[in-house]
Design a protein around this motif. Structure first.
Motif, PDB file in Angstrom:
ATOM      1  N   LYS A 168       0.860  -1.180   0.000  1.00  0.00           N
ATOM      2  CA  LYS A 168       0.000   0.000   0.000  1.00  0.00           C
ATOM      3  C   LYS A 168       0.897   1.231   0.000  1.00  0.00           C
ATOM      4  CE  LYS A 168      -3.769  -2.188   2.590  1.00  0.00           C
ATOM      5  NZ  LYS A 168      -4.643  -2.086   3.806  1.00  0.00           N
ATOM      6  N   TYR A 169       0.320   2.380  -0.274  1.00  0.00           N
ATOM      7  CA  TYR A 169       1.111   3.595  -0.229  1.00  0.00           C
ATOM      8  C   TYR A 169       0.479   4.596   0.729  1.00  0.00           C
ATOM      9  CZ  TYR A 169      -2.319   5.990  -3.111  1.00  0.00           C
ATOM     10  OH  TYR A 169      -3.469   6.550  -3.575  1.00  0.00           O
ATOM     11  N   THR A 170       1.314   5.458   1.251  1.00  0.00           N
ATOM     12  CA  THR A 170       0.845   6.619   1.980  1.00  0.00           C
ATOM     13  C   THR A 170       1.547   7.826   1.405  1.00  0.00           C
ATOM     14  OG1 THR A 170       0.535   7.651   4.159  1.00  0.00           O
ATOM     15  CG2 THR A 170       2.576   6.412   3.823  1.00  0.00           C
ATOM     16  N   GLU A 171       0.821   8.926   1.281  1.00  0.00           N
ATOM     17  CA  GLU A 171       1.334  10.112   0.615  1.00  0.00           C
ATOM     18  C   GLU A 171       1.255  11.303   1.547  1.00  0.00           C
ATOM     19  OE1 GLU A 171       1.008  12.251  -3.725  1.00  0.00           O
ATOM     20  OE2 GLU A 171      -0.611  10.955  -3.065  1.00  0.00           O
ATOM     21  N   LEU A 172       2.346  12.021   1.661  1.00  0.00           N
ATOM     22  CA  LEU A 172       2.368  13.252   2.434  1.00  0.00           C
ATOM     23  C   LEU A 172       1.961  14.403   1.534  1.00  0.00           C
ATOM     24  CD1 LEU A 172       3.221  14.647   5.168  1.00  0.00           C
ATOM     25  CD2 LEU A 172       5.373  15.177   3.999  1.00  0.00           C
ATOM     26  N   PHE A 173       0.947  15.147   1.965  1.00  0.00           N
ATOM     27  CA  PHE A 173       0.590  16.347   1.218  1.00  0.00           C
ATOM     28  C   PHE A 173       0.259  17.464   2.188  1.00  0.00           C
ATOM     29  CE2 PHE A 173      -3.278  13.807   1.505  1.00  0.00           C
ATOM     30  CZ  PHE A 173      -4.238  14.711   1.911  1.00  0.00           C
ATOM     31  N   ALA A 174       0.287  18.683   1.677  1.00  0.00           N
ATOM     32  CA  ALA A 174       0.020  19.866   2.479  1.00  0.00           C
ATOM     33  C   ALA A 174      -1.181  20.579   1.905  1.00  0.00           C
ATOM     34  CB  ALA A 174       1.230  20.803   2.486  1.00  0.00           C
ATOM     35  N   ARG A 175      -2.149  20.866   2.754  1.00  0.00           N
ATOM     36  CA  ARG A 175      -3.335  21.592   2.309  1.00  0.00           C
ATOM     37  C   ARG A 175      -3.012  23.088   2.314  1.00  0.00           C
ATOM     38  NH1 ARG A 175      -6.688  17.098   5.381  1.00  0.00           N
ATOM     39  NH2 ARG A 175      -5.136  17.496   6.970  1.00  0.00           N
ATOM     40  N   THR A 176      -2.818  23.646   1.142  1.00  0.00           N
ATOM     41  CA  THR A 176      -2.472  25.062   1.016  1.00  0.00           C
ATOM     42  C   THR A 176      -2.736  25.509  -0.402  1.00  0.00           C
ATOM     43  OG1 THR A 176      -0.676  26.697   1.186  1.00  0.00           O
ATOM     44  CG2 THR A 176      -0.073  24.489   0.481  1.00  0.00           C
ATOM     45  N   ARG A 177      -2.972  26.802  -0.592  1.00  0.00           N
ATOM     46  CA  ARG A 177      -3.208  27.344  -1.929  1.00  0.00           C
ATOM     47  C   ARG A 177      -1.937  27.910  -2.538  1.00  0.00           C
ATOM     48  NH1 ARG A 177      -8.353  27.696  -3.557  1.00  0.00           N
ATOM     49  NH2 ARG A 177      -9.985  27.370  -2.024  1.00  0.00           N
ATOM     50  N   GLU A 178      -0.857  28.023  -1.767  1.00  0.00           N
ATOM     51  CA  GLU A 178       0.375  28.588  -2.297  1.00  0.00           C
ATOM     52  C   GLU A 178       1.377  27.497  -2.630  1.00  0.00           C
ATOM     53  OE1 GLU A 178      -0.147  30.445   1.197  1.00  0.00           O
ATOM     54  OE2 GLU A 178      -1.906  31.071   0.078  1.00  0.00           O
ATOM     55  N   ARG A 179       2.444  27.885  -3.310  1.00  0.00           N
ATOM     56  CA  ARG A 179       3.459  26.937  -3.741  1.00  0.00           C
ATOM     57  C   ARG A 179       4.810  27.293  -3.131  1.00  0.00           C
ATOM     58  NH1 ARG A 179       3.574  27.862  -9.719  1.00  0.00           N
ATOM     59  NH2 ARG A 179       2.721  29.881  -9.176  1.00  0.00           N
ATOM     60  N   GLY A 180       5.781  26.410  -3.302  1.00  0.00           N
ATOM     61  CA  GLY A 180       7.114  26.704  -2.793  1.00  0.00           C
ATOM     62  C   GLY A 180       8.048  25.528  -2.989  1.00  0.00           C
ATOM     63  N   ASP A 181       9.332  25.727  -2.657  1.00  0.00           N
ATOM     64  CA  ASP A 181      10.338  24.673  -2.710  1.00  0.00           C
ATOM     65  C   ASP A 181      10.537  24.115  -1.303  1.00  0.00           C
ATOM     66  OD1 ASP A 181      10.680  25.171  -5.380  1.00  0.00           O
ATOM     67  OD2 ASP A 181      12.470  26.396  -5.119  1.00  0.00           O
ATOM     68  N   TYR A 182      10.534  22.784  -1.200  1.00  0.00           N
ATOM     69  CA  TYR A 182      10.707  22.143   0.098  1.00  0.00           C
ATOM     70  C   TYR A 182      11.570  20.889  -0.059  1.00  0.00           C
ATOM     71  CZ  TYR A 182       6.661  25.039   1.227  1.00  0.00           C
ATOM     72  OH  TYR A 182       5.806  26.095   1.383  1.00  0.00           O
ATOM     73  N   THR A 183      12.141  20.452   1.060  1.00  0.00           N
ATOM     74  CA  THR A 183      12.823  19.165   1.145  1.00  0.00           C
ATOM     75  C   THR A 183      12.075  18.299   2.146  1.00  0.00           C
ATOM     76  OG1 THR A 183      14.982  20.139   0.657  1.00  0.00           O
ATOM     77  CG2 THR A 183      14.970  17.990   1.738  1.00  0.00           C
ATOM     78  N   VAL A 184      11.827  17.051   1.772  1.00  0.00           N
ATOM     79  CA  VAL A 184      11.128  16.120   2.659  1.00  0.00           C
ATOM     80  C   VAL A 184      12.056  14.958   2.981  1.00  0.00           C
ATOM     81  CG1 VAL A 184       9.126  14.639   2.990  1.00  0.00           C
ATOM     82  CG2 VAL A 184       8.909  16.723   1.620  1.00  0.00           C
ATOM     83  N   LYS A 185      12.260  14.686   4.282  1.00  0.00           N
ATOM     84  CA  LYS A 185      13.011  13.513   4.725  1.00  0.00           C
ATOM     85  C   LYS A 185      12.032  12.521   5.341  1.00  0.00           C
ATOM     86  CE  LYS A 185      17.465  15.787   5.589  1.00  0.00           C
ATOM     87  NZ  LYS A 185      18.215  15.037   4.572  1.00  0.00           N
ATOM     88  N   VAL A 186      12.144  11.263   4.914  1.00  0.00           N
ATOM     89  CA  VAL A 186      11.287  10.196   5.423  1.00  0.00           C
ATOM     90  C   VAL A 186      12.155   9.258   6.248  1.00  0.00           C
ATOM     91  CG1 VAL A 186       9.602   8.424   4.856  1.00  0.00           C
ATOM     92  CG2 VAL A 186       9.909  10.382   3.318  1.00  0.00           C
ATOM     93  N   ASP A 187      11.914   9.214   7.557  1.00  0.00           N
ATOM     94  CA  ASP A 187      12.667   8.345   8.461  1.00  0.00           C
ATOM     95  C   ASP A 187      11.917   7.026   8.611  1.00  0.00           C
ATOM     96  OD1 ASP A 187      13.999   7.073  10.503  1.00  0.00           O
ATOM     97  OD2 ASP A 187      14.111   8.837  11.807  1.00  0.00           O
ATOM     98  N   ARG A 188      12.513   5.928   8.111  1.00  0.00           N
ATOM     99  CA  ARG A 188      11.878   4.609   8.106  1.00  0.00           C
ATOM    100  C   ARG A 188      12.379   3.712   9.228  1.00  0.00           C
ATOM    101  NH1 ARG A 188      13.835   3.130   2.173  1.00  0.00           N
ATOM    102  NH2 ARG A 188      15.742   3.970   3.132  1.00  0.00           N
ATOM    103  N   SER A 189      13.197   4.233  10.120  1.00  0.00           N
ATOM    104  CA  SER A 189      13.889   3.390  11.101  1.00  0.00           C
ATOM    105  C   SER A 189      12.938   2.650  12.036  1.00  0.00           C
ATOM    106  CB  SER A 189      14.873   4.238  11.919  1.00  0.00           C
ATOM    107  OG  SER A 189      14.198   5.291  12.601  1.00  0.00           O
ATOM    108  N   LYS A 190      11.776   3.248  12.363  1.00  0.00           N
ATOM    109  CA  LYS A 190      10.861   2.634  13.324  1.00  0.00           C
ATOM    110  C   LYS A 190      10.047   1.481  12.736  1.00  0.00           C
ATOM    111  CE  LYS A 190      11.963   5.581  16.562  1.00  0.00           C
ATOM    112  NZ  LYS A 190      12.778   5.162  17.728  1.00  0.00           N
ATOM    113  N   VAL A 191      10.076   1.321  11.425  1.00  0.00           N
ATOM    114  CA  VAL A 191       9.321   0.230  10.791  1.00  0.00           C
ATOM    115  C   VAL A 191      10.232  -0.727  10.036  1.00  0.00           C
ATOM    116  CG1 VAL A 191       7.330   1.766  10.553  1.00  0.00           C
ATOM    117  CG2 VAL A 191       8.880   1.466   8.622  1.00  0.00           C
ATOM    118  N   ALA A 192      11.529  -0.474  10.047  1.00  0.00           N
ATOM    119  CA  ALA A 192      12.467  -1.247   9.219  1.00  0.00           C
ATOM    120  C   ALA A 192      12.482  -2.723   9.579  1.00  0.00           C
ATOM    121  CB  ALA A 192      13.871  -0.658   9.347  1.00  0.00           C
TER     122      ALA A 192
END
Length: 501
Positions: free
Chosen positions: A35-59
């Protein structure tokens, strides 16, 4: 002479800590599908971002990887690092990153951990969100009726048999039935073990919980009281589609967390029962075959019933001094007999088009109205707008859009309003267009030279009344909010999240 303001203000990208982040929880089973899970942000504006996904707790019990983002992510140990670039979005969401999750073969039920998403903006600000990954016991529910062709009449009741089977090797402990469908699928009863969407929704949705245990090879059917009633104000002839889907309680919780249309109206009638029709661990259970859970229904409603809409507003003439700001309301009333905007194949869906003359400037525009050509919601300064929203209107109900206009030049001018239709045919097109008189004078002019009573939809000349101009004149109720609607299912993937049946 005052100049028209035509530019729309620019917006800075929101800081990471100001983003409204969300990612759903998931339940997966050893040997079952990912299955998938998707991170999204509810907003009307745009921008540049960096997303880090820490998987250590489910590895230790789940594999997590990225395969859906437009920009590939880099991997370093348990951390995925993904870039979100400033791109056109749908005006509702920034879709940041999607990750796929699959249980490892040696995983055991009830293992659980969190994925940690950390979003950083260009200035170094950050925000975090956690999504839970759980291991469940794999089961296999199946809908017996894969497709149903139904016919009905206005106000008529339909008996609908729905049966669920257990095709797996383990007993299923309780199930949830979720239905969503067009306006023609009105619930015949509202059971106390079911939750419903609002009664005035243009589509219907409900979920019912059953404590039944269904053994491997067994099946159960809804009792004979279950069915649908076609609303008497449905346009006819018409066609509607619906879908009934079976869930384990854990899968229902997962699905419901991403469901934009919130249920919550508890039924009050007798409990709906799920009755055994065949041979008959309490760990969280998840279905390992999601291709056989649904029954698709197609309903054809016979009859001959349409709707007529008419322009509506108050009063017919707006006046004021040059430089003044005056309110303007446009819209329509449904004169029936059928409801409009009910999401059927033949229903009437009206849109309001407003064309403004030179010498006036729209300085306040509802977000449900978009400028012609570039189609920007709520944009001031345009000369033409198209207004519309998905909201069911019963006979006698109206919808209005409230503007504010600045009077830039002296003189008498005409604004034009017309109704257009995405689907359906208006029974009386004579009052689908209108001319609005706008008077601007250096000394303020008359307060209300037209003396209109505000019922523009019934005028013999077809003119559309509007709100008066000076401070002494009152403005009516504002534009109607957008309906959230329904139904179908979403997950945004760098495009607008939308429900489909």
């Amino acid at each position: 002479m005052l100049l028209a303001a035509s530019a729309i203000p620019a917006f800075a990208a929101p800081a990471a800590e100001d983003l409204d982040l969300y990612a759903k929880d998931v339940v997966v089973a050893p040997g079952g599908p990912g299955k998938y899970t998707e991170l999204f942000a509810r907003t009307r504006e745009r921008g540049d971002y960096t997303v880090k996904v820490d998987r250590s707790k489910v590895a230790g019990f789940a594999d997590v990887w990225n395969d859906r983002s437009a920009e590939p992510c880099t991997e370093s140990g348990a951390i995925l690092t993904c870039k979100v670039l400033d791109k056109e979005n749908d005006g509702t969401y920034i879709n940041m990153v999607a990750v796929s999750v699959r249980a490892k073969n040696n995983a055991t039920p009830d293992q659980q951990g969190e994925l940690k998403f950390t979003v950083t903006d260009a200035e170094g600000g950050s925000a975090t969100y956690h999504s839970t990954v759980s291991i469940g016991e794999g089961v296999d529910l199946a809908a017996i009726e894969q497709g149903l062709q139904l016919t009905g009449v206005l106000g008529g009741t339909l008996d609908v048999p729905l049966t669920v089977a257990n095709r797996g090797e383990k007993a299923v402990h309780s199930v949830v039935l979720f239905f969503q469908g067009g306006y023609g699928f009105g619930p015949s009863k509202r059971y106390k073990n079911c939750e419903y969407s609002p009664a005035d929704a243009f589509r219907h949705a409900f979920a019912c919980r059953f404590p039944n245990t269904i053994e491997p090879g067994g099946a159960a059917r809804l009792d004979s009281s279950f069915g649908f009633t076609v609303p008497a104000d449905d346009p006819a002839p018409n066609g509607h589609t619906g879908s009934a889907r079976w869930y384990t309680p854990a899968d229902w919780e997962e699905f419901q967390s991403a469901l934009p249309v919130r249920l919550g109206q508890q039924g009050t009638e007798a409990e709906l029962r799920l009755e055994p029709v065949g041979p008959q661990s309490r760990s969280r259970q998840t279905d390992v075959n999601n291709q056989n859970l649904s029954t698709v229904m197609r309903l054809q409603v016979s009859g001959d019933q349409g709707a007529e809409v008419a322009a509506l507003g108050t009063p017919a003439t707006a006046t004021g001094k040059v430089g003044a700001t005056v309110p303007l309301k446009v819209g329509y009333v449904n004169n029936g007999p059928a409801s409009v905007e009910v999401d059927g194949a033949k229903d009437l869906r009206a849109r309001t088009v407003l064309s403004l003359p030179s010498g006036v400037t729209a300085v306040r525009v509802p977000m449900t109205c978009s400028s012609y050509g570039d189609w920007v919601p709520g944009k001031p300064g345009a000369k033409k707008y198209r207004c519309g929203e998905h909201k069911r209107l019963a006979q006698g109900e109206k919808i209005e859009y409230e503007f504010e206009l600045r009077l830039d030049e002296a003189g008498t001018r005409a604004a034009q309003v017309r109704l257009t239709f995405d689907t359906g045919v208006d029974l009386n097109p004579a009052n689908d267009s209108a001319t609005i008189t706008i008077i601007a004078s250096a000394d303020g002019g008359s307060e209300n030279p037209g003396g209109d009573d505000g019922q523009g939809g019934g005028d013999t000349d077809g003119s559309l009344p509007i709100t008066g101009a000076k401070a002494g004149l009152t403005a009516g109720i504002g534009g109607v909010l957008l309906a959230a609607g329904a139904v179908g299912f979403v997950v945004a993937r760098r495009r607008k999240t939308r429900f489909v049946a």
